[in-house]
Design a protein around this motif. Structure first.
Motif, PDB file in Angstrom:
ATOM      1  N   ALA A   1       0.842  -1.206   0.000  1.00  0.00           N
ATOM      2  CA  ALA A   1       0.000   0.000   0.000  1.00  0.00           C
ATOM      3  C   ALA A   1       0.874   1.251   0.000  1.00  0.00           C
ATOM      4  CB  ALA A   1      -0.919  -0.006   1.224  1.00  0.00           C
ATOM      5  N   ALA A   2       1.852   1.287   0.882  1.00  0.00           N
ATOM      6  CA  ALA A   2       2.731   2.460   0.962  1.00  0.00           C
ATOM      7  C   ALA A   2       3.497   2.627  -0.349  1.00  0.00           C
ATOM      8  CB  ALA A   2       3.694   2.313   2.136  1.00  0.00           C
ATOM      9  N   ALA A   3       3.994   1.517  -0.901  1.00  0.00           N
ATOM     10  CA  ALA A   3       4.746   1.583  -2.166  1.00  0.00           C
ATOM     11  C   ALA A   3       3.856   2.141  -3.276  1.00  0.00           C
ATOM     12  CB  ALA A   3       5.272   0.201  -2.543  1.00  0.00           C
ATOM     13  N   GLN A   4       2.605   1.695  -3.322  1.00  0.00           N
ATOM     14  CA  GLN A   4       1.695   2.187  -4.359  1.00  0.00           C
ATOM     15  C   GLN A   4       1.418   3.674  -4.196  1.00  0.00           C
ATOM     16  OE1 GLN A   4      -1.733  -0.576  -4.185  1.00  0.00           O
ATOM     17  NE2 GLN A   4      -1.085  -1.230  -6.206  1.00  0.00           N
ATOM     18  N   LEU A   5       1.326   4.118  -2.953  1.00  0.00           N
ATOM     19  CA  LEU A   5       1.032   5.538  -2.724  1.00  0.00           C
ATOM     20  C   LEU A   5       2.216   6.411  -3.133  1.00  0.00           C
ATOM     21  CD1 LEU A   5      -0.884   5.255   0.664  1.00  0.00           C
ATOM     22  CD2 LEU A   5      -1.852   5.765  -1.589  1.00  0.00           C
ATOM     23  N   PHE A   6       3.426   5.963  -2.776  1.00  0.00           N
ATOM     24  CA  PHE A   6       4.603   6.711  -3.231  1.00  0.00           C
ATOM     25  C   PHE A   6       4.669   6.678  -4.759  1.00  0.00           C
ATOM     26  CE2 PHE A   6       6.594   5.779   1.102  1.00  0.00           C
ATOM     27  CZ  PHE A   6       6.528   7.100   1.523  1.00  0.00           C
ATOM     28  N   ALA A   7       4.401   5.502  -5.332  1.00  0.00           N
ATOM     29  CA  ALA A   7       4.473   5.359  -6.791  1.00  0.00           C
ATOM     30  C   ALA A   7       3.443   6.245  -7.485  1.00  0.00           C
ATOM     31  CB  ALA A   7       4.272   3.898  -7.184  1.00  0.00           C
ATOM     32  N   ALA A   8       2.305   6.430  -6.830  1.00  0.00           N
ATOM     33  CA  ALA A   8       1.247   7.255  -7.428  1.00  0.00           C
ATOM     34  C   ALA A   8       1.581   8.742  -7.372  1.00  0.00           C
ATOM     35  CB  ALA A   8      -0.083   7.001  -6.727  1.00  0.00           C
TER      36      ALA A   8
ATOM     37  N   SER B   1      -0.769   2.291  12.754  1.00  0.00           N
ATOM     38  CA  SER B   1      -0.410   1.588  13.999  1.00  0.00           C
ATOM     39  C   SER B   1       0.911   2.092  14.569  1.00  0.00           C
ATOM     40  CB  SER B   1      -0.324   0.080  13.757  1.00  0.00           C
ATOM     41  OG  SER B   1       0.738  -0.209  12.860  1.00  0.00           O
ATOM     42  N   GLN B   2       1.686   2.836  13.769  1.00  0.00           N
ATOM     43  CA  GLN B   2       2.960   3.364  14.275  1.00  0.00           C
ATOM     44  C   GLN B   2       2.775   4.694  15.008  1.00  0.00           C
ATOM     45  OE1 GLN B   2       5.465   3.155  10.688  1.00  0.00           O
ATOM     46  NE2 GLN B   2       6.235   1.165  11.377  1.00  0.00           N
ATOM     47  N   VAL B   3       1.542   5.158  15.076  1.00  0.00           N
ATOM     48  CA  VAL B   3       1.245   6.388  15.835  1.00  0.00           C
ATOM     49  C   VAL B   3       0.181   6.030  16.885  1.00  0.00           C
ATOM     50  CG1 VAL B   3       0.477   8.789  15.684  1.00  0.00           C
ATOM     51  CG2 VAL B   3       1.812   7.808  13.815  1.00  0.00           C
ATOM     52  N   PRO B   4       0.618   5.690  18.101  1.00  0.00           N
ATOM     53  CA  PRO B   4      -0.296   5.116  19.093  1.00  0.00           C
ATOM     54  C   PRO B   4      -1.404   6.062  19.558  1.00  0.00           C
ATOM     55  CG  PRO B   4       1.892   5.486  20.023  1.00  0.00           C
ATOM     56  CD  PRO B   4       2.008   5.724  18.553  1.00  0.00           C
ATOM     57  N   GLU B   5      -1.290   7.352  19.225  1.00  0.00           N
ATOM     58  CA  GLU B   5      -2.328   8.298  19.645  1.00  0.00           C
ATOM     59  C   GLU B   5      -3.684   8.023  18.994  1.00  0.00           C
ATOM     60  OE1 GLU B   5       0.779   9.140  18.954  1.00  0.00           O
ATOM     61  OE2 GLU B   5       1.512  10.162  20.759  1.00  0.00           O
TER      62      GLU B   5
ATOM     63  N   PRO C   1      12.778  -2.831   0.708  1.00  0.00           N
ATOM     64  CA  PRO C   1      11.863  -2.687   1.844  1.00  0.00           C
ATOM     65  C   PRO C   1      12.485  -1.925   3.013  1.00  0.00           C
ATOM     66  CG  PRO C   1      12.358  -5.027   1.408  1.00  0.00           C
ATOM     67  CD  PRO C   1      13.020  -4.229   0.345  1.00  0.00           C
ATOM     68  N   ALA C   2      13.811  -2.002   3.163  1.00  0.00           N
ATOM     69  CA  ALA C   2      14.444  -1.288   4.277  1.00  0.00           C
ATOM     70  C   ALA C   2      14.277   0.221   4.087  1.00  0.00           C
ATOM     71  CB  ALA C   2      15.926  -1.653   4.373  1.00  0.00           C
ATOM     72  N   GLN C   3      14.473   0.659   2.835  1.00  0.00           N
ATOM     73  CA  GLN C   3      14.316   2.085   2.527  1.00  0.00           C
ATOM     74  C   GLN C   3      12.852   2.511   2.688  1.00  0.00           C
ATOM     75  OE1 GLN C   3      16.108   4.577   2.166  1.00  0.00           O
ATOM     76  NE2 GLN C   3      14.814   6.089   1.129  1.00  0.00           N
ATOM     77  N   LEU C   4      11.949   1.632   2.251  1.00  0.00           N
ATOM     78  CA  LEU C   4      10.518   1.925   2.378  1.00  0.00           C
ATOM     79  C   LEU C   4      10.153   2.087   3.857  1.00  0.00           C
ATOM     80  CD1 LEU C   4       7.820   2.123   0.787  1.00  0.00           C
ATOM     81  CD2 LEU C   4       7.561  -0.341   1.102  1.00  0.00           C
ATOM     82  N   ASP C   5      10.618   1.152   4.681  1.00  0.00           N
ATOM     83  CA  ASP C   5      10.335   1.233   6.117  1.00  0.00           C
ATOM     84  C   ASP C   5      10.924   2.507   6.718  1.00  0.00           C
ATOM     85  OD1 ASP C   5       9.044  -1.145   5.833  1.00  0.00           O
ATOM     86  OD2 ASP C   5      10.387  -2.323   7.102  1.00  0.00           O
ATOM     87  N   LYS C   6      12.062   2.927   6.179  1.00  0.00           N
ATOM     88  CA  LYS C   6      12.684   4.142   6.683  1.00  0.00           C
ATOM     89  C   LYS C   6      11.819   5.365   6.357  1.00  0.00           C
ATOM     90  CE  LYS C   6      16.944   6.299   5.975  1.00  0.00           C
ATOM     91  NZ  LYS C   6      18.153   6.169   5.131  1.00  0.00           N
TER      92      LYS C   6
ATOM     93  N   ILE D   1      10.030   7.902   9.126  1.00  0.00           N
ATOM     94  CA  ILE D   1      10.096   9.367   9.117  1.00  0.00           C
ATOM     95  C   ILE D   1       8.684   9.944   9.147  1.00  0.00           C
ATOM     96  CG2 ILE D   1      10.769  11.392   7.732  1.00  0.00           C
ATOM     97  CD1 ILE D   1      13.115   9.650   6.664  1.00  0.00           C
ATOM     98  N   GLY D   2       7.787   9.340   8.346  1.00  0.00           N
ATOM     99  CA  GLY D   2       6.391   9.784   8.321  1.00  0.00           C
ATOM    100  C   GLY D   2       5.753   9.647   9.692  1.00  0.00           C
ATOM    101  N   ALA D   3       5.986   8.506  10.344  1.00  0.00           N
ATOM    102  CA  ALA D   3       5.375   8.252  11.659  1.00  0.00           C
ATOM    103  C   ALA D   3       5.887   9.259  12.690  1.00  0.00           C
ATOM    104  CB  ALA D   3       5.665   6.828  12.101  1.00  0.00           C
ATOM    105  N   GLU D   4       7.154   9.629  12.550  1.00  0.00           N
ATOM    106  CA  GLU D   4       7.705  10.580  13.512  1.00  0.00           C
ATOM    107  C   GLU D   4       7.070  11.966  13.340  1.00  0.00           C
ATOM    108  OE1 GLU D   4      12.008  10.339  13.850  1.00  0.00           O
ATOM    109  OE2 GLU D   4      11.971  12.425  14.602  1.00  0.00           O
ATOM    110  N   LYS D   5       6.939  12.381  12.069  1.00  0.00           N
ATOM    111  CA  LYS D   5       6.318  13.695  11.812  1.00  0.00           C
ATOM    112  C   LYS D   5       4.853  13.698  12.253  1.00  0.00           C
ATOM    113  CE  LYS D   5       7.654  14.425   7.349  1.00  0.00           C
ATOM    114  NZ  LYS D   5       7.482  15.144   6.083  1.00  0.00           N
ATOM    115  N   ALA D   6       4.136  12.621  11.903  1.00  0.00           N
ATOM    116  CA  ALA D   6       2.718  12.528  12.266  1.00  0.00           C
ATOM    117  C   ALA D   6       2.581  12.459  13.784  1.00  0.00           C
ATOM    118  CB  ALA D   6       2.085  11.301  11.610  1.00  0.00           C
TER     119      ALA D   6
END
Ligand code: TYM
Length: 332
Positions: free
Chosen positions: A62-69, A82-86, A297-302, A306-311
């Motif tokens: 899903a994330a790859a498709q969104l970046f690709a889009a 799920s990476q943003v527990p709030e 995938p390592a770069q994708l997770d990275k 970064i997104g999770a930290e900003k959010a």
């Protein structure tokens, strides 16, 4: 800049053309006009049973498709819910402001729980729209770009924001749904009375963004069209042709008027053949870019970290205010 937030579920092996045209395409445009937050809502994806390994894969696809889009980590914040527990933390509070009857009236819940049966439908399915409200309110979003099927959830979100504000003091921005009518409901290619959906009855009714392009073109060519021969845009009388024209216009950037003029005197077959080619031209590079992201995938997770930290920074600040207004003690 006004703030925008939207989300998409990783519940299939690929997004479909309805997701793209109804939502994702607008997300891409809005990253240049808004302060944009987009979210792969994996918490929402476990309400009806799932396979853990498959969920992990689908979340990355899903994330790859969104970046690709065209979502660009420099211009928007794309993160995994799920990476943003709030999100579930605020959802609890909002759930306590939601009426049982109010939640029972959500049509998506009614449809899905009727299909699954009352005993099998989960409480998560019931509270799903409350979590969606938390997704939106945590970011103080002004606008939420979605397809028509999300209108009722957006209405609930607005009601919850107003109710919280009235009860505990001005806290949340009351968001507007952003639902451009042309592409708000892409319909099933085999059944123009139904929306294009992952749970479609026939696979030929739906184009996945990861479909083999030749097969996607074939699906367009075998789309159900209406009686008659004239190519005119008429959603009531010719929903099948109207859908093909909508897809054509959105993917090519040509206006409906331009298209109907160009196909004046031509047949359905000509339109379908040409649109098939437009779809192939759209899918090929998109799929190539998607594979590029999935190859690393390592770069994708990275990027997602970064997104999770900003959010998370935005979400934490809003949650702290909300918790304080509710009367919870400050964090120790
Ligand atoms: P989801 O994952 O079902 O769909 C993602 C987006 O695609 C739109 N869409 C369509 N648009 C036009 N025609 C179609 N046939 C079509 N099918 C799907 C949806 O309207 C949606 O915009 N509950 C949401 C996910 C969500 C969310 C949020 C959205 C969770 N939290 C916060 C916005 C804000 C959903 O199930 O979308």
């Amino acid at each position: 800049r006004a703030r925008v937030l939207s989300g998409i579920q990783p519940t299939a092996d690929s997004f479909h053309l309805g997701n793209y045209l109804g939502a994702v395409r607008n997300w891409v445009t809005m990253q240049d006009t808004h302060d944009a937050f987009y979210c792969v809502v994996d918490l929402h994806a476990i309400t009806a049973g799932h396979d853990p390994a498959q969920l992990r894969t689908r979340t990355r696809v899903a994330a790859a498709q969104l970046f690709a889009a065209g979502l660009d980590p420099e211009r928007c914040t794309l993160f995994v819910q799920s990476q943003v527990p709030e999100h579930p933390q605020l959802a609890w509070v909002l759930g306590c402001l939601t009426g049982f009857g109010e939640a029972s009236r959500m049509t998506q819940f009614k449809d899905k729980s009727a299909k699954q049966g009352a005993e099998r439908a989960s409480v998560g399915l019931f509270t799903y729209p409350v979590l969606q409200a938390a997704d939106i309110l945590l970011y103080q979003a002004d606008a939420v770009p979605v397809g028509e099927d999300q209108r009722q959830h957006l209405e609930l979100t607005r009601n919850l924001a107003q109710r919280f504000n009235a009860t505990f003091g001005e806290t949340f921005t009351v968001p507007e749904a952003f639902i451009p009518q042309e592409t708000a409901k892409i319909v099933d290619l085999q059944d123009p009375t139904a929306k294009m959906s992952k749970s479609a009855s026939t696979l030929n009714g739906l184009i996945d963004l990861l479909d083999d392009p030749a097969r996607a073109a074939k699906k367009i060519r075998s789309a159900v069209t209406d009686t008659g021969r004239e190519i005119v845009f008429d959603r009531e009388a010719k929903p099948g042709i109207a859908n093909l024209l909508t897809i054509y216009s959105a993917l090519s950037g040509r206006s409906l008027d331009d298209l109907t003029a160009a196909y004046d005197g031509k047949g359905y077959g000509d339109l379908k053949k040409d649109l098939g080619e437009v779809v192939v031209e759209f899918l090929r590079p998109l799929q190539e870019r998607t594979r590029g992201y999935l190859d690393d995938p390592a770069q994708l997770d990275k990027l997602l970290a970064i997104g999770a930290e900003k959010a998370g920074a935005v979400a934490a600040a809003t949650l702290r205010t909300a918790y304080d207004r509710v009367g919870f003690l400050p964090p120790s």
